[in-house]
Design a protein around this motif. Sequence first.
Motif, PDB file in Angstrom:
ATOM      1  N   ALA A   1       0.836  -1.201   0.000  1.00 27.11           N
ATOM      2  CA  ALA A   1       0.000   0.000   0.000  1.00 27.11           C
ATOM      3  C   ALA A   1       0.870   1.250   0.000  1.00 27.11           C
ATOM      4  O   ALA A   1       0.559   2.250  -0.662  1.00 27.11           O
ATOM      5  CB  ALA A   1      -0.920  -0.012   1.216  1.00 27.11           C
ATOM      6  N   LEU A   2       1.977   1.200   0.735  1.00 28.37           N
ATOM      7  CA  LEU A   2       2.905   2.331   0.756  1.00 28.37           C
ATOM      8  C   LEU A   2       3.453   2.617  -0.634  1.00 28.37           C
ATOM      9  O   LEU A   2       3.544   3.777  -1.054  1.00 28.37           O
ATOM     10  CB  LEU A   2       4.057   2.041   1.729  1.00 28.37           C
ATOM     11  CG  LEU A   2       3.748   2.161   3.211  1.00 28.37           C
ATOM     12  CD1 LEU A   2       4.889   1.571   4.045  1.00 28.37           C
ATOM     13  CD2 LEU A   2       3.500   3.603   3.607  1.00 28.37           C
TER      14      LEU A   2
ATOM     15  N   TYR B   1      -6.004   6.934  -1.307  1.00 36.44           N
ATOM     16  CA  TYR B   1      -5.325   5.980  -0.436  1.00 36.44           C
ATOM     17  C   TYR B   1      -5.220   4.652  -1.165  1.00 36.44           C
ATOM     18  O   TYR B   1      -5.827   4.465  -2.237  1.00 36.44           O
ATOM     19  CB  TYR B   1      -6.057   5.812   0.906  1.00 36.44           C
ATOM     20  CG  TYR B   1      -7.426   5.179   0.812  1.00 36.44           C
ATOM     21  CD1 TYR B   1      -7.589   3.789   0.855  1.00 36.44           C
ATOM     22  CD2 TYR B   1      -8.572   5.959   0.703  1.00 36.44           C
ATOM     23  CE1 TYR B   1      -8.847   3.206   0.772  1.00 36.44           C
ATOM     24  CE2 TYR B   1      -9.827   5.386   0.620  1.00 36.44           C
ATOM     25  CZ  TYR B   1      -9.969   4.007   0.666  1.00 36.44           C
ATOM     26  OH  TYR B   1     -11.211   3.433   0.587  1.00 36.44           O
TER      27      TYR B   1
ATOM     28  N   CYS C   1      -3.149  -4.211   4.630  1.00 33.87           N
ATOM     29  CA  CYS C   1      -2.556  -2.899   4.886  1.00 33.87           C
ATOM     30  C   CYS C   1      -3.302  -1.794   4.143  1.00 33.87           C
ATOM     31  O   CYS C   1      -3.858  -2.024   3.060  1.00 33.87           O
ATOM     32  CB  CYS C   1      -1.094  -2.928   4.448  1.00 33.87           C
ATOM     33  SG  CYS C   1      -0.179  -1.420   4.752  1.00 33.87           S
TER      34      CYS C   1
ATOM     35  N   GLY D   1      -2.580   2.440   3.110  1.00 38.57           N
ATOM     36  CA  GLY D   1      -1.579   3.498   3.109  1.00 38.57           C
ATOM     37  C   GLY D   1      -2.141   4.795   2.550  1.00 38.57           C
ATOM     38  O   GLY D   1      -3.021   4.772   1.683  1.00 38.57           O
TER      39      GLY D   1
ATOM     40  N   SER E   1       1.336   3.967   6.660  1.00 41.81           N
ATOM     41  CA  SER E   1       0.506   2.776   6.479  1.00 41.81           C
ATOM     42  C   SER E   1       0.125   2.185   7.820  1.00 41.81           C
ATOM     43  O   SER E   1       0.798   2.395   8.830  1.00 41.81           O
ATOM     44  CB  SER E   1       1.239   1.721   5.647  1.00 41.81           C
ATOM     45  OG  SER E   1       2.294   1.140   6.402  1.00 41.81           O
TER      46      SER E   1
ATOM     47  N   SER F   1      -0.721  -1.621   9.178  1.00 38.64           N
ATOM     48  CA  SER F   1      -0.628  -3.024   8.773  1.00 38.64           C
ATOM     49  C   SER F   1      -1.087  -3.938   9.899  1.00 38.64           C
ATOM     50  O   SER F   1      -0.674  -3.770  11.050  1.00 38.64           O
ATOM     51  CB  SER F   1       0.818  -3.377   8.402  1.00 38.64           C
ATOM     52  OG  SER F   1       1.292  -2.559   7.358  1.00 38.64           O
TER      53      SER F   1
END
Length: 255
Positions: A140-141, A189, A202, A204, A219, A221
């Motif tokens: 996600a980051l 996001y 997750c 982010g 993020s 997680s």
Amino acid sequence: MAGKIEVQSLHRAFDILEVIGNSRNPISIKKITEDTGLPKSTVYRLLNNLENRNYAFCDHNGNYRLGYQLLMMSQWAEKEFEIKHLAKEYLESLNEFTKETIHLAILQKKRVLYVDTVESPHPSRLVAKLGTTNSVHCTALGKVLLLHHTDAEILAILEEEGMEKRTENTLTKPLDYLKEMENVRKLGYALDKQESEMEGRCIGAPIYDKAGKVIAAISISGIATRFSLDFIEKEVVDKLLDSTLRISRILGYVG
């Protein structure tokens, strides 16, 4: 001292860099030799190596100044320090709210670099070690750090870094990733839906600077069986986006 290893050439290279860096103007080899007390042949040899690695730069007059590699590294360090300082209370607040692991990361050399973390209090948790990197395609980051990259830039990164299949949910086709990025841009996001680890989920969100550029991301997680999509969508999204927006505002973001 036992266990301490001294590398003479490394110390000499640092001496040279410090002399160059402490000079207000470009400095000659003669002056570098005088200030370091090193033989001219040694200074010349080390300067060649530093110049080849872009740590030193020789101008048209034959004088030296610090190279752009040091400038880039100092900018990364300054940005990392500032972001860590500003974001810390928000990381801790998100950790308290979700009871999950919170990561702060920046994009470095086309990979996600973890610069701070607040661990989940649960015995079973997901944690990335500080200073380590991860791929952009399955995190996600990574997705939110690429939020403002063009499709062409993203494709170039994916081609260079590859799209390792880590789980059955990992996106391994560039066009599928670009489609995912369209959704990320709309939402503001990103989700990692068990794409990096089957046991992990997750979310982010990006942090912007005053120019509107994504410079970092946060993020949250958690273990997938505990950190559900329903909980994320109903409880976490707004809290995370509010936190990243507040940090962005402090940095001068007005978008």
